[in-house]
Design an enzyme around this catalytic site. Structure first.
Site, PDB file in Angstrom:
ATOM      1  N   TYR A 114       0.835  -1.196   0.000  1.00 15.58           N
ATOM      2  CA  TYR A 114       0.000   0.000   0.000  1.00 15.58           C
ATOM      3  C   TYR A 114       0.874   1.252   0.000  1.00 15.58           C
ATOM      4  O   TYR A 114       1.958   1.259   0.606  1.00 15.58           O
ATOM      5  CB  TYR A 114      -0.891   0.032   1.238  1.00 15.58           C
ATOM      6  CG  TYR A 114      -2.004  -0.983   1.244  1.00 15.58           C
ATOM      7  CD1 TYR A 114      -3.234  -0.709   0.648  1.00 15.58           C
ATOM      8  CD2 TYR A 114      -1.841  -2.221   1.858  1.00 15.58           C
ATOM      9  CE1 TYR A 114      -4.261  -1.631   0.657  1.00 15.58           C
ATOM     10  CE2 TYR A 114      -2.867  -3.156   1.873  1.00 15.58           C
ATOM     11  CZ  TYR A 114      -4.072  -2.862   1.268  1.00 15.58           C
ATOM     12  OH  TYR A 114      -5.077  -3.776   1.276  1.00 15.58           O
ATOM     13  N   TYR A 153      -0.039 -10.220   0.173  1.00 19.24           N
ATOM     14  CA  TYR A 153       0.995  -9.698   1.067  1.00 19.24           C
ATOM     15  C   TYR A 153       0.914 -10.364   2.440  1.00 19.24           C
ATOM     16  O   TYR A 153      -0.149 -10.813   2.874  1.00 19.24           O
ATOM     17  CB  TYR A 153       0.877  -8.173   1.204  1.00 19.24           C
ATOM     18  CG  TYR A 153      -0.453  -7.666   1.723  1.00 19.24           C
ATOM     19  CD1 TYR A 153      -0.740  -7.635   3.086  1.00 19.24           C
ATOM     20  CD2 TYR A 153      -1.425  -7.195   0.846  1.00 19.24           C
ATOM     21  CE1 TYR A 153      -1.955  -7.155   3.562  1.00 19.24           C
ATOM     22  CE2 TYR A 153      -2.642  -6.714   1.303  1.00 19.24           C
ATOM     23  CZ  TYR A 153      -2.892  -6.708   2.664  1.00 19.24           C
ATOM     24  OH  TYR A 153      -4.097  -6.234   3.136  1.00 19.24           O
ATOM     25  N   ARG A 163      -2.460 -12.384   3.096  1.00 19.54           N
ATOM     26  CA  ARG A 163      -3.783 -11.966   2.646  1.00 19.54           C
ATOM     27  C   ARG A 163      -3.961 -12.295   1.180  1.00 19.54           C
ATOM     28  O   ARG A 163      -3.082 -12.041   0.360  1.00 19.54           O
ATOM     29  CB  ARG A 163      -3.984 -10.451   2.798  1.00 19.54           C
ATOM     30  CG  ARG A 163      -4.040  -9.864   4.165  1.00 19.54           C
ATOM     31  CD  ARG A 163      -5.337 -10.018   4.943  1.00 19.54           C
ATOM     32  NE  ARG A 163      -6.489 -10.616   4.360  1.00 19.54           N
ATOM     33  CZ  ARG A 163      -7.566  -9.963   3.897  1.00 19.54           C
ATOM     34  NH1 ARG A 163      -7.595  -8.658   3.912  1.00 19.54           N
ATOM     35  NH2 ARG A 163      -8.614 -10.618   3.437  1.00 19.54           N
ATOM     36  N   HIS A 166      -7.074  -8.727  -2.932  1.00 17.30           N
ATOM     37  CA  HIS A 166      -8.408  -8.189  -2.641  1.00 17.30           C
ATOM     38  C   HIS A 166      -8.449  -6.693  -2.895  1.00 17.30           C
ATOM     39  O   HIS A 166      -7.418  -6.018  -2.924  1.00 17.30           O
ATOM     40  CB  HIS A 166      -8.807  -8.465  -1.191  1.00 17.30           C
ATOM     41  CG  HIS A 166      -7.891  -7.830  -0.191  1.00 17.30           C
ATOM     42  ND1 HIS A 166      -6.678  -8.376   0.175  1.00 17.30           N
ATOM     43  CD2 HIS A 166      -8.001  -6.661   0.522  1.00 17.30           C
ATOM     44  CE1 HIS A 166      -6.083  -7.596   1.062  1.00 17.30           C
ATOM     45  NE2 HIS A 166      -6.858  -6.544   1.279  1.00 17.30           N
ATOM     46  N   HIS A 168     -10.654  -3.324  -1.402  1.00 17.91           N
ATOM     47  CA  HIS A 168     -11.592  -2.814  -0.403  1.00 17.91           C
ATOM     48  C   HIS A 168     -12.627  -1.912  -1.078  1.00 17.91           C
ATOM     49  O   HIS A 168     -12.280  -1.067  -1.912  1.00 17.91           O
ATOM     50  CB  HIS A 168     -10.857  -1.994   0.667  1.00 17.91           C
ATOM     51  CG  HIS A 168      -9.853  -2.788   1.442  1.00 17.91           C
ATOM     52  ND1 HIS A 168     -10.143  -3.439   2.619  1.00 17.91           N
ATOM     53  CD2 HIS A 168      -8.535  -3.026   1.203  1.00 17.91           C
ATOM     54  CE1 HIS A 168      -9.068  -4.043   3.085  1.00 17.91           C
ATOM     55  NE2 HIS A 168      -8.070  -3.812   2.240  1.00 17.91           N
TER      56      HIS A 168
END
Length: 244
Positions: A114, A153, A163, A166, A168
């Protein structure tokens, strides 16, 4: 002293309805470590619904920039990774479209990182990928985003925790208190079986509603694959939302 307008005096306020059993994650799900700290230790106190909870400022087209829906056009160059198109509809419990509602997305880049100072994952940062976008649904409740397929990640929830890929999703209704947040996953991801966030939803049928479907019709030839992800706000086919 001023009185409230007649239409507000007589109008019956909308009320929140509890979700169907098994469709939403429990507040406490020990395999998802964060819920141990965040979940309430006492029964919830349900406050009566008032006008401030069900009404509020609406988000209009003046707040949406031309390229906010396209996360590949917000840098000074092309972002790295596989381009994808994500489309779908926002629907109510009866399958009726929810028009002109604000949808925001945020995600990791193709390397699984991120663009935030607290993300210290040892993966490259992409200066041309902002990781977030926004749009309004049209009259038929449809939305469209162009983005990069996010990478998986590690997240240190447990030993060797990863994870799944995906995106959000955040949806705003008529007020800030009606905001809902969920996640979209990709078909065939082997990490879903091992992910506590995904597995925290009791119903397998409800869990599968978080997985997008490949959509040939929305692919862009020689450029991007398409995925479809409808969001149902209430009812038997309600999309699971995040509790923690």
């Amino acid at each position: 002293m001023t009185s409230r307008p007649p239409n507000l005096q007589t109008r019956e306020l909308a009320r929140y309805r509890k979700p169907d059993r098994g469709t939403q994650p429990d507040y406490l799900f020990p395999p998802y470590a964060s819920t141990i700290k965040r979940s309430p230790s006492q029964p919830l106190v349900i406050l009566p619904t008032s006008l401030s909870e069900v009404t509020g400022p609406l988000f209009g087209h003046d707040l949406i920039k031309a390229n906010d829906f396209d996360l590949t056009k917000q840098g000074n160059g092309d972002p790295i990774g596989e381009r994808i198109v994500v489309t779908g509809r926002v629907l109510d419990a009866n399958g009726k479209a929810v028009p002109n509602t604000l949808i925001e997305i945020w995600q990791a880049n193709s390397a699984g990182r991120y663009p935030h100072h607290r993300d210290q994952h040892n993966a490259p940062v992409d200066p041309n990928f902002p990781g977030c976008g926004r749009t309004l649904t049209d009259a038929e409740g449809r939305y469209r985003f162009v983005t990069i397929r996010p990478g998986e990640y590690p997240w240190r929830n447990h030993y060797n925790a990863w994870r799944p890929a995906h995106i959000h999703f955040s949806l705003f209704g008529p007020a800030f208190a009606t905001r809902l947040v969920t996640q979209m996953y990709f078909p065939g991801d082997p990490l879903l079986e091992f992910d506590p966030m995904y597995q925290s939803i009791p119903s397998e049928r409800a869990r599968k509603r978080l997985i997008s479907t490949f959509d040939w019709e929305t692919t862009i030839p020689e450029q991007a694959l398409g995925y479809k992800f409808d969001i149902v706000l209430r009812g038997r086919d309600e999309t699971p939302m995040e509790n923690a």
